[in-house]
Design an enzyme around this catalytic site. Sequence first.
Site, PDB file in Angstrom:
ATOM      1  N   GLY A  46      10.902 -24.046  27.502  1.00  0.00           N
ATOM      2  CA  GLY A  46       9.725 -23.533  28.177  1.00  0.00           C
ATOM      3  C   GLY A  46       9.468 -22.093  27.807  1.00  0.00           C
ATOM      4  O   GLY A  46      10.319 -21.434  27.189  1.00  0.00           O
ATOM      5  N   GLN A  51       5.969 -13.712  28.034  1.00  0.00           N
ATOM      6  CA  GLN A  51       6.927 -13.702  26.913  1.00  0.00           C
ATOM      7  C   GLN A  51       6.227 -13.639  25.553  1.00  0.00           C
ATOM      8  O   GLN A  51       6.875 -13.364  24.544  1.00  0.00           O
ATOM      9  CB  GLN A  51       7.823 -14.942  26.962  1.00  0.00           C
ATOM     10  CG  GLN A  51       8.823 -14.902  28.116  1.00  0.00           C
ATOM     11  CD  GLN A  51       9.707 -16.130  28.107  1.00  0.00           C
ATOM     12  OE1 GLN A  51       9.296 -17.185  28.566  1.00  0.00           O
ATOM     13  NE2 GLN A  51      10.906 -16.013  27.564  1.00  0.00           N
ATOM     14  N   CYS A  96      17.644 -17.213  28.143  1.00  0.00           N
ATOM     15  CA  CYS A  96      16.221 -16.877  28.042  1.00  0.00           C
ATOM     16  C   CYS A  96      15.877 -16.563  26.593  1.00  0.00           C
ATOM     17  O   CYS A  96      16.627 -15.864  25.919  1.00  0.00           O
ATOM     18  CB  CYS A  96      15.921 -15.664  28.928  1.00  0.00           C
ATOM     19  SG  CYS A  96      14.191 -15.175  28.908  1.00  0.00           S
ATOM     20  N   LEU A  97      14.730 -17.068  26.146  1.00  0.00           N
ATOM     21  CA  LEU A  97      14.308 -16.805  24.768  1.00  0.00           C
ATOM     22  C   LEU A  97      13.992 -15.325  24.557  1.00  0.00           C
ATOM     23  O   LEU A  97      13.929 -14.866  23.416  1.00  0.00           O
ATOM     24  CB  LEU A  97      13.082 -17.658  24.412  1.00  0.00           C
ATOM     25  CG  LEU A  97      13.316 -19.173  24.404  1.00  0.00           C
ATOM     26  CD1 LEU A  97      12.004 -19.906  24.170  1.00  0.00           C
ATOM     27  CD2 LEU A  97      14.337 -19.575  23.344  1.00  0.00           C
ATOM     28  N   HIS A 138      12.874 -20.611  36.558  1.00  0.00           N
ATOM     29  CA  HIS A 138      13.032 -19.577  35.530  1.00  0.00           C
ATOM     30  C   HIS A 138      11.659 -19.065  35.072  1.00  0.00           C
ATOM     31  O   HIS A 138      11.445 -17.853  34.963  1.00  0.00           O
ATOM     32  CB  HIS A 138      13.820 -20.161  34.348  1.00  0.00           C
ATOM     33  CG  HIS A 138      14.038 -19.218  33.215  1.00  0.00           C
ATOM     34  ND1 HIS A 138      15.255 -18.618  32.962  1.00  0.00           N
ATOM     35  CD2 HIS A 138      13.197 -18.742  32.269  1.00  0.00           C
ATOM     36  CE1 HIS A 138      15.137 -17.831  31.899  1.00  0.00           C
ATOM     37  NE2 HIS A 138      13.901 -17.887  31.462  1.00  0.00           N
ATOM     38  N   GLU A 139      10.741 -20.006  34.828  1.00  0.00           N
ATOM     39  CA  GLU A 139       9.414 -19.604  34.320  1.00  0.00           C
ATOM     40  C   GLU A 139       8.594 -18.892  35.389  1.00  0.00           C
ATOM     41  O   GLU A 139       7.904 -17.915  35.097  1.00  0.00           O
ATOM     42  CB  GLU A 139       8.645 -20.821  33.793  1.00  0.00           C
ATOM     43  CG  GLU A 139       9.309 -21.576  32.668  1.00  0.00           C
ATOM     44  CD  GLU A 139       9.727 -20.720  31.486  1.00  0.00           C
ATOM     45  OE1 GLU A 139       9.313 -19.550  31.384  1.00  0.00           O
ATOM     46  OE2 GLU A 139      10.501 -21.224  30.661  1.00  0.00           O
ATOM     47  N   HIS A 142       9.467 -15.375  35.564  1.00  0.00           N
ATOM     48  CA  HIS A 142       8.858 -14.553  34.507  1.00  0.00           C
ATOM     49  C   HIS A 142       7.493 -14.011  34.941  1.00  0.00           C
ATOM     50  O   HIS A 142       7.118 -12.889  34.579  1.00  0.00           O
ATOM     51  CB  HIS A 142       8.670 -15.373  33.229  1.00  0.00           C
ATOM     52  CG  HIS A 142       9.855 -15.360  32.300  1.00  0.00           C
ATOM     53  ND1 HIS A 142      10.372 -14.199  31.778  1.00  0.00           N
ATOM     54  CD2 HIS A 142      10.599 -16.367  31.775  1.00  0.00           C
ATOM     55  CE1 HIS A 142      11.394 -14.500  30.975  1.00  0.00           C
ATOM     56  NE2 HIS A 142      11.561 -15.804  30.955  1.00  0.00           N
TER      57      HIS A 142
HETATM   58 NI    NI Z   1      13.013 -16.824  29.925  1.00  0.00          NI
END
Ligand code: NI
Length: 173
Positions: A46, A51, A96-97, A138-139, A142
Site C-alpha cells: 500500500g 508518500q 514502511c516504504l 498504517h496508511e 500516514h
Molecule cells: Ni508507510
Amino acid sequence: MAVLTIRQVGDPVLREKCKRISKIDPSLQRLIDDMFETTHEAGGVGLAAPQVGVPLRLFVVQLPDDYEDPLAGEPIVLINPEIVKMSGEHTPEEGCLSYPGWVANVRRAYHVTIKGRDRHGREVRYRSEGFLAQAFQHELDHLNGVLFFDHLASLDELRRPAPRESEEVSVRA
Ligand code: NI
C-alpha cells in the site's frame, strides 16, 4: 502510468496533516493509477498520497493475490477514509516504504471497519482483520503525519528485517 518517487523519512511532507479531497477529477485518477504502479514496483502492499509528495487524504492498498483474505488482490482505493470500528489487538511486524530496511512490531487493532469513497466517489466500507486491517491503520496514520515507529516506546525496537521465506508477507506500506 508512471512510477513516482517515494518520499523518505526526513521529508516534511510525511509529517503533514493531509487535506480532505473535495473533487475527484482526472488528475486524481492519474495519481491513483500511479500510486498503484509505484506500490507494485516497490513490492509493497500500500501507499498513501503524502508518500509521493501529495498531502491529500487518499491511500491505496493491494494485498498479494495469493494472500488468504477475501480481498486479496483487490485494488482498494480509499479517499477521505475514516475508521468507524476497531477491536482486538495484536503486535505484527511492520515496515514502511518511506523507511526501507527497518521493521518493528507495532501494536495494532486486529479488526477494523473503515469507510471512505472509492475512485468514483462512491461511498465504500470495508471490514478487515489481521494483515489488511494493519495496512489500513498504517496508511491512515500516514494521512495524519504519523509513521509506524511513532508507536514504539523506543526507537531501539527498530531492527533489520530477517530474511524470510518467500511465502511470508509482512506489511511494507
Ligand atoms: Ni508507510
